[in-house]
Write a protein that holds these residues in place. Structure first.
Motif, PDB file in Angstrom:
ATOM      1  N   GLU A   1       0.816  -1.591   0.531  1.00 17.58           N
ATOM      2  CA  GLU A   1      -0.204  -0.265  -0.026  1.00 17.58           C
ATOM      3  C   GLU A   1       0.854   0.956   0.020  1.00 17.58           C
ATOM      4  OE1 GLU A   1      -3.733   0.422   3.065  1.00 17.58           O
ATOM      5  OE2 GLU A   1      -2.528   1.781   3.460  1.00 17.58           O
ATOM      6  N   TYR A   2       0.413   2.272  -1.198  1.00 14.79           N
ATOM      7  CA  TYR A   2       1.350   3.674  -1.059  1.00 14.79           C
ATOM      8  C   TYR A   2       0.234   4.940  -0.479  1.00 14.79           C
ATOM      9  CZ  TYR A   2       4.598   0.743  -3.049  1.00 14.79           C
ATOM     10  OH  TYR A   2       5.599  -0.049  -3.381  1.00 14.79           O
ATOM     11  N   LYS A   3       0.546   5.765   0.644  1.00 17.45           N
ATOM     12  CA  LYS A   3      -0.280   6.694   0.579  1.00 17.45           C
ATOM     13  C   LYS A   3       0.416   8.016   0.097  1.00 17.45           C
ATOM     14  CE  LYS A   3      -2.721   4.354   4.882  1.00 17.45           C
ATOM     15  NZ  LYS A   3      -4.089   4.852   4.106  1.00 17.45           N
ATOM     16  N   ALA A   4      -0.012   9.163  -0.001  1.00 16.49           N
ATOM     17  CA  ALA A   4       0.118  10.267  -0.772  1.00 16.49           C
ATOM     18  C   ALA A   4       0.391  11.431   0.957  1.00 16.49           C
ATOM     19  CB  ALA A   4      -0.428  11.446  -2.149  1.00 16.49           C
ATOM     20  N   PHE A   5       0.907  11.837   1.604  1.00 14.90           N
ATOM     21  CA  PHE A   5       0.680  12.432   2.267  1.00 14.90           C
ATOM     22  C   PHE A   5       1.524  14.396   1.966  1.00 14.90           C
ATOM     23  CE2 PHE A   5       1.516   8.911   4.117  1.00 14.90           C
ATOM     24  CZ  PHE A   5       0.988   9.076   4.991  1.00 14.90           C
ATOM     25  N   HIS A   6       0.968  15.598   1.965  1.00 11.41           N
ATOM     26  CA  HIS A   6       1.175  17.053   1.771  1.00 11.41           C
ATOM     27  C   HIS A   6       2.373  16.887   2.605  1.00 11.41           C
ATOM     28  CE1 HIS A   6       0.768  21.164   0.639  1.00 11.41           C
ATOM     29  NE2 HIS A   6      -0.348  20.820   0.018  1.00 11.41           N
ATOM     30  N   ALA A   7       3.441  17.618   1.747  1.00 12.69           N
ATOM     31  CA  ALA A   7       4.684  18.792   2.863  1.00 12.69           C
ATOM     32  C   ALA A   7       4.368  19.208   3.956  1.00 12.69           C
ATOM     33  CB  ALA A   7       5.320  18.479   1.606  1.00 12.69           C
ATOM     34  N   ARG A   8       2.960  20.258   3.516  1.00 16.77           N
ATOM     35  CA  ARG A   8       2.596  21.727   4.344  1.00 16.77           C
ATOM     36  C   ARG A   8       2.187  20.996   5.408  1.00 16.77           C
ATOM     37  NH1 ARG A   8       1.242  25.525   0.146  1.00 16.77           N
ATOM     38  NH2 ARG A   8       0.013  24.122   0.197  1.00 16.77           N
ATOM     39  N   ASP A   9       1.839  19.684   5.215  1.00 14.13           N
ATOM     40  CA  ASP A   9       0.989  19.082   6.572  1.00 14.13           C
ATOM     41  C   ASP A   9       1.755  18.650   7.303  1.00 14.13           C
ATOM     42  OD1 ASP A   9      -1.373  19.448   5.807  1.00 14.13           O
ATOM     43  OD2 ASP A   9      -2.405  17.906   4.976  1.00 14.13           O
ATOM     44  N   GLY A  10       2.939  17.976   7.111  1.00 12.25           N
ATOM     45  CA  GLY A  10       4.672  17.868   7.831  1.00 12.25           C
ATOM     46  C   GLY A  10       5.137  18.370   8.709  1.00 12.25           C
ATOM     47  N   HIS A  11       4.729  19.983   7.824  1.00 12.29           N
ATOM     48  CA  HIS A  11       5.790  21.155   7.951  1.00 12.29           C
ATOM     49  C   HIS A  11       5.579  21.251   9.677  1.00 12.29           C
ATOM     50  CE1 HIS A  11       8.272  25.183   8.017  1.00 12.29           C
ATOM     51  NE2 HIS A  11       8.996  23.722   8.560  1.00 12.29           N
ATOM     52  N   GLY A  12       3.913  21.815   9.317  1.00 10.32           N
ATOM     53  CA  GLY A  12       2.671  22.194  10.517  1.00 10.32           C
ATOM     54  C   GLY A  12       2.522  21.498  11.168  1.00 10.32           C
ATOM     55  N   LEU A  13       2.268  19.767  11.387  1.00 10.80           N
ATOM     56  CA  LEU A  13       3.045  19.466  12.426  1.00 10.80           C
ATOM     57  C   LEU A  13       4.612  19.280  13.206  1.00 10.80           C
ATOM     58  CD1 LEU A  13       1.665  15.806  11.158  1.00 10.80           C
ATOM     59  CD2 LEU A  13       0.682  17.575  12.720  1.00 10.80           C
ATOM     60  N   LYS A  14       5.433  19.567  12.297  1.00 14.19           N
ATOM     61  CA  LYS A  14       6.962  20.112  13.147  1.00 14.19           C
ATOM     62  C   LYS A  14       6.330  21.597  13.570  1.00 14.19           C
ATOM     63  CE  LYS A  14      10.028  17.173  10.264  1.00 14.19           C
ATOM     64  NZ  LYS A  14      10.610  16.630   9.484  1.00 14.19           N
ATOM     65  N   LEU A  15       6.407  22.209  13.497  1.00 19.37           N
ATOM     66  CA  LEU A  15       6.248  23.750  13.640  1.00 19.37           C
ATOM     67  C   LEU A  15       5.323  23.731  15.284  1.00 19.37           C
ATOM     68  CD1 LEU A  15       5.858  26.119  10.556  1.00 19.37           C
ATOM     69  CD2 LEU A  15       7.884  25.297  11.911  1.00 19.37           C
ATOM     70  N   LEU A  16       4.045  22.773  14.941  1.00 20.92           N
ATOM     71  CA  LEU A  16       3.354  22.891  16.114  1.00 20.92           C
ATOM     72  C   LEU A  16       3.692  21.906  17.114  1.00 20.92           C
ATOM     73  CD1 LEU A  16       0.436  22.983  17.617  1.00 20.92           C
ATOM     74  CD2 LEU A  16      -0.390  21.064  16.686  1.00 20.92           C
ATOM     75  N   ARG A  17       4.408  20.795  16.957  1.00 19.84           N
ATOM     76  CA  ARG A  17       5.288  20.220  17.836  1.00 19.84           C
ATOM     77  C   ARG A  17       6.376  21.522  19.130  1.00 19.84           C
ATOM     78  NH1 ARG A  17       7.844  15.810  16.071  1.00 19.84           N
ATOM     79  NH2 ARG A  17       8.423  15.030  17.731  1.00 19.84           N
ATOM     80  N   SER A  18       6.742  22.205  18.416  1.00 20.08           N
ATOM     81  CA  SER A  18       7.514  22.683  18.313  1.00 20.08           C
ATOM     82  C   SER A  18       7.399  24.133  19.407  1.00 20.08           C
ATOM     83  CB  SER A  18       8.693  23.577  17.597  1.00 20.08           C
ATOM     84  OG  SER A  18       7.568  25.295  16.697  1.00 20.08           O
TER      85      SER A  18
END
Length: 188
Positions: free
Chosen positions: A50-67
């Motif tokens: 199985e393969y899925k596509a994730f949005h890069a901006r979502d990932g960056h937002g998650l990192k920023l939120l955690r910071s």
């Protein structure tokens, strides 16, 4: 002669005051995967991988939120190695997969972190998310969520799942908590 760059515009999100108040209390944001972190499409190769596509901006937002000190977690009804790899890449270690009854998992997660459900935001798109969304302090539906979730959500993203909705959630929480200007300034 070098001139100074123009100042950044003031940050103002068009969000109801009650949603901002709810988001200000959030210490943990929990995300569904299919239809939230992805657009819900499932891709399989000839070997059944199985393969899925994730949005890069979502990932960056998650990192920023955690910071900013806000914790993140994932509770998904399906199991997928691609989800495990993406969450590992993002540094998210609270990943629960193959969970159809999500509320007990969330309750244990809250107990482990000494949080009340009022301090949790949950982002979902379909009926597996309904029980959790009805109990958390901030229930969020992505724009293309099932109509039942749209009806009970405290807030709805403008973007659809897998297309920047998660980043909107991260920005909302940071905005409500007053950390968004500092995060943006890091890049100015």
């Amino acid at each position: 002669m070098h001139s100074l760059p123009p100042p950044l515009p003031p940050i103002a999100l068009d969000v109801a005051p009650d949603v901002v108040a709810r988001a200000a209390k959030v210490r943990l944001v929990v995300f569904d995967v299919d239809g939230v972190l992805t657009d819900g499409k499932l891709f399989f190769d000839e070997q059944g991988r199985e393969y899925k596509a994730f949005h890069a901006r979502d990932g960056h937002g998650l990192k920023l939120l955690r910071s900013t000190g806000v914790e993140t977690a994932v509770i998904s009804g399906r199991k997928s190695e691609s989800v495990s790899r993406r969450m590992e890449n993002l540094g998210i270690d609270r990943v629960f997969q193959g969970i159809e009854d999500k509320l007990p998992v969330l309750q244990v997660l809250c107990a482990q972190q000494a949080l009340s459900l009022d301090q949790v935001a949950y982002v979902g798109d379909d009926l597996l998310d309904l029980a959790v969304m009805r109990r958390v302090g901030l229930g969020i539906a992505v724009a293309d969520a099932h109509f039942t979730l749209l009806a009970i959500a405290h807030w709805q993203t403008r973007q659809t799942g897998g297309h920047g909705a998660v980043r909107e959630v991260c920005d909302l929480v940071m905005y409500a908590q007053g950390t968004l200007p500092g995060v943006i300034e890091r890049y100015a």
